[in-house]
Write an enzyme that holds these catalytic residues in place. Structure first.
Site, PDB file in Angstrom:
ATOM      1  N   SER A 138       0.849  -1.204   0.000  1.00  0.00           N
ATOM      2  CA  SER A 138       0.000   0.000   0.000  1.00  0.00           C
ATOM      3  C   SER A 138       0.877   1.243   0.000  1.00  0.00           C
ATOM      4  O   SER A 138       1.966   1.249   0.609  1.00  0.00           O
ATOM      5  CB  SER A 138      -0.877  -0.005   1.255  1.00  0.00           C
ATOM      6  OG  SER A 138      -1.519   1.245   1.391  1.00  0.00           O
ATOM      7  N   TYR A 151      -2.401   0.934  10.332  1.00  0.00           N
ATOM      8  CA  TYR A 151      -2.339   0.463   8.942  1.00  0.00           C
ATOM      9  C   TYR A 151      -1.009   0.866   8.294  1.00  0.00           C
ATOM     10  O   TYR A 151      -0.320   0.034   7.692  1.00  0.00           O
ATOM     11  CB  TYR A 151      -3.522   1.037   8.161  1.00  0.00           C
ATOM     12  CG  TYR A 151      -3.663   0.472   6.763  1.00  0.00           C
ATOM     13  CD1 TYR A 151      -4.044  -0.858   6.562  1.00  0.00           C
ATOM     14  CD2 TYR A 151      -3.414   1.252   5.634  1.00  0.00           C
ATOM     15  CE1 TYR A 151      -4.176  -1.380   5.277  1.00  0.00           C
ATOM     16  CE2 TYR A 151      -3.544   0.736   4.352  1.00  0.00           C
ATOM     17  CZ  TYR A 151      -3.933  -0.587   4.179  1.00  0.00           C
ATOM     18  OH  TYR A 151      -4.061  -1.096   2.905  1.00  0.00           O
TER      19      TYR A 151
HETATM   20  N1  LIG Z   1      -8.906  -1.616  -1.202  1.00  0.00           N
HETATM   21  C1  LIG Z   1      -7.875  -0.787  -1.333  1.00  0.00           C
HETATM   22  O1  LIG Z   1      -8.033   0.362  -1.760  1.00  0.00           O
HETATM   23  C2  LIG Z   1      -6.474  -1.255  -1.001  1.00  0.00           C
HETATM   24  C3  LIG Z   1      -5.416  -0.388  -1.301  1.00  0.00           C
HETATM   25  C4  LIG Z   1      -4.117  -0.783  -1.016  1.00  0.00           C
HETATM   26  C5  LIG Z   1      -3.901  -2.026  -0.446  1.00  0.00           C
HETATM   27  N2  LIG Z   1      -4.948  -2.842  -0.149  1.00  0.00           N
HETATM   28  C6  LIG Z   1      -4.636  -4.134   0.463  1.00  0.00           C
HETATM   29  O2  LIG Z   1      -5.221  -5.171  -0.299  1.00  0.00           O
HETATM   30  C7  LIG Z   1      -5.476  -6.286   0.539  1.00  0.00           C
HETATM   31  C8  LIG Z   1      -6.912  -6.755   0.319  1.00  0.00           C
HETATM   32  O3  LIG Z   1      -7.771  -5.696   0.682  1.00  0.00           O
HETATM   33  P1  LIG Z   1      -9.274  -5.548   0.150  1.00  0.00           P
HETATM   34  O4  LIG Z   1      -9.432  -4.149  -0.260  1.00  0.00           O
HETATM   35  O5  LIG Z   1      -9.603  -6.654  -0.779  1.00  0.00           O
HETATM   36  O6  LIG Z   1     -10.034  -5.719   1.553  1.00  0.00           O
HETATM   37  P2  LIG Z   1     -11.371  -6.475   1.968  1.00  0.00           P
HETATM   38  O7  LIG Z   1     -12.363  -6.407   0.884  1.00  0.00           O
HETATM   39  O8  LIG Z   1     -11.712  -5.961   3.309  1.00  0.00           O
HETATM   40  O9  LIG Z   1     -10.872  -7.993   2.095  1.00  0.00           O
HETATM   41  C9  LIG Z   1      -9.926  -8.351   3.075  1.00  0.00           C
HETATM   42  C10 LIG Z   1      -9.731  -9.846   3.045  1.00  0.00           C
HETATM   43  O10 LIG Z   1      -8.792 -10.204   4.061  1.00  0.00           O
HETATM   44  C11 LIG Z   1      -9.363 -11.239   4.850  1.00  0.00           C
HETATM   45  N3  LIG Z   1      -8.832 -11.171   6.209  1.00  0.00           N
HETATM   46  C12 LIG Z   1      -8.849 -10.125   7.062  1.00  0.00           C
HETATM   47  N4  LIG Z   1      -8.288 -10.472   8.228  1.00  0.00           N
HETATM   48  C13 LIG Z   1      -7.893 -11.775   8.083  1.00  0.00           C
HETATM   49  C14 LIG Z   1      -7.256 -12.691   8.950  1.00  0.00           C
HETATM   50  N5  LIG Z   1      -6.879 -12.351  10.194  1.00  0.00           N
HETATM   51  N6  LIG Z   1      -6.987 -13.929   8.480  1.00  0.00           N
HETATM   52  C15 LIG Z   1      -7.366 -14.297   7.240  1.00  0.00           C
HETATM   53  N7  LIG Z   1      -7.970 -13.469   6.377  1.00  0.00           N
HETATM   54  C16 LIG Z   1      -8.243 -12.220   6.816  1.00  0.00           C
HETATM   55  C17 LIG Z   1     -10.859 -11.013   4.772  1.00  0.00           C
HETATM   56  O11 LIG Z   1     -11.571 -12.222   4.971  1.00  0.00           O
HETATM   57  P3  LIG Z   1     -12.263 -12.688   6.343  1.00  0.00           P
HETATM   58  O12 LIG Z   1     -12.863 -11.471   6.967  1.00  0.00           O
HETATM   59  O13 LIG Z   1     -13.260 -13.703   5.872  1.00  0.00           O
HETATM   60  O14 LIG Z   1     -11.170 -13.296   7.143  1.00  0.00           O
HETATM   61  C18 LIG Z   1     -11.011 -10.606   3.310  1.00  0.00           C
HETATM   62  O15 LIG Z   1     -11.053 -11.746   2.483  1.00  0.00           O
HETATM   63  C19 LIG Z   1      -5.191  -5.825   1.973  1.00  0.00           C
HETATM   64  O16 LIG Z   1      -3.907  -6.258   2.356  1.00  0.00           O
HETATM   65  C20 LIG Z   1      -5.226  -4.309   1.848  1.00  0.00           C
HETATM   66  O17 LIG Z   1      -4.451  -3.684   2.834  1.00  0.00           O
HETATM   67  C21 LIG Z   1      -6.233  -2.488  -0.418  1.00  0.00           C
END
Ligand SMILES: NC(=O)c1ccc[n+]([C@@H]2O[C@H](COP(=O)([O-])OP(=O)(O)OC[C@H]3O[C@@H](n4cnc5c(N)ncnc54)[C@H](OP(=O)(O)O)[C@@H]3O)[C@@H](O)[C@H]2O)c1
Length: 249
Positions: A138, A151
């Protein structure tokens, strides 16, 4: 399109968002895909859809990551790609107001969870002569945002883990790369919007890219083009990278 026929991939945080889109993209590229998250029914449904296999587990627990890697290897005899994608945004709170346990939980997931994945996958990949360990990084690793101390600090640490992994294990054939996707239209981004706390929360929803874009970039990084980014962070905000991945600008 990178061909991953017969390759074995494990995606963490695959119950929704970038992780679920990535699992679909890897399956489309021919890979056998393991999907892990805490939400058992969501990963079961996704595994059924893509012909993959599901594990419920919490990446904050080292034993859960060890189990997931062991089960993949038991079933397919190898692990070619680990995608350390799972992450959490919260707690969104000022440094003085953040709940201590919530703050620690973000570190447990976003930083220690990535370490747990690397630690579990490394011996397997070394024994088989190599493998790829991707992180979803990120911009927050490099720039502080109001209310995001957990974060930002955890993503900064995870970025250093990718560099440390590359430093320690590139010689063993381990390809360590971080992908910084920019802002992506997922549940996490929706939580950010609802918090109203900092400039990211004020962004118009239309500026966020779809989760399929980072998913395709992660697959692309597993092909030969990824080799020039070992130990580096690839930004999907970069138009050149978008073009190379084959995404609309
Ligand atoms: N969306 C953005 O704009 C953005 C930007 C930069 C980076 N990112 C990064 O991209 C990645 C995915 O984010 P996203 O946007 O797809 O978020 P999201 O829609 O909230 O999905 C997060 C995923 O992580 C899983 N998760 C959370 N805690 C967990 C744990 N302790 N053990 C196992 N699984 C866990 C959740 O599943 P469960 O709740 O079922 O466990 C879910 O599948 C993250 O690392 C985030 O920091 C996102």
């Amino acid at each position: 399109m990178v061909n991953l026929d017969g390759r074995v991939v494990l995606v963490t945080g695959a119950s929704r968002g970038i992780g679920a889109a990535s699992a679909r993209a890897f399956a489309k590229a021919g890979a056998l895909v393991g999907v892990m998250a805490r939400n058992r029914s969501a990963v079961d449904d996704l595994a059924a859809e893509i012909g993959g296999f599901a594990f419920s587990g919490d990446i904050a627990r080292a034993g859960d990551m060890e189990d997931a890697v062991a089960k993949v290897c038991h079933r397919f005899g190898r692990l070619d790609v680990l995608v350390n994608n799972a992450g959490v945004i919260g707690p969104i709170a000022g440094l003085a107001e953040a709940d201590v346990d919530d703050w620690g939980q973000a570190i447990d997931v976003n930083l220690k969870g990535v370490f747990h994945g690397m630690r579990a996958a490394l011996p397997v990949m070394r024994a088989q002569g190599g493998g790829t360990i991707l992180a979803v990084g990120s911009g927050a690793a490099h720039n502080p945002q109001q209310g995001w101390s957990a974060y930002c600090a955890s993503k900064a640490g995870a970025w250093m883990l990718t560099r440390a992994l590359d430093h320690e294990a590139r010689g063993d054939g381990i390809r360590a790369i971080s992908l910084s996707p920019g802002t992506v239209a997922t549940d996490m981004q929706d939580s950010i919007r609802r918090s109203g706390v900092n400039p990211v929360s004020q962004l118009d929803w239309s500026v966020h890219i779809p989760p399929e874009w980072p998913a395709r970039a992660l697959v692309w990084l597993c092909g030969p083009d990824g080799d020039e980014f070992l130990g580096a962070e690839v930004s999907l905000r970069d138009e050149t990278i978008r073009r190379r991945v084959g995404l609309a600008a």
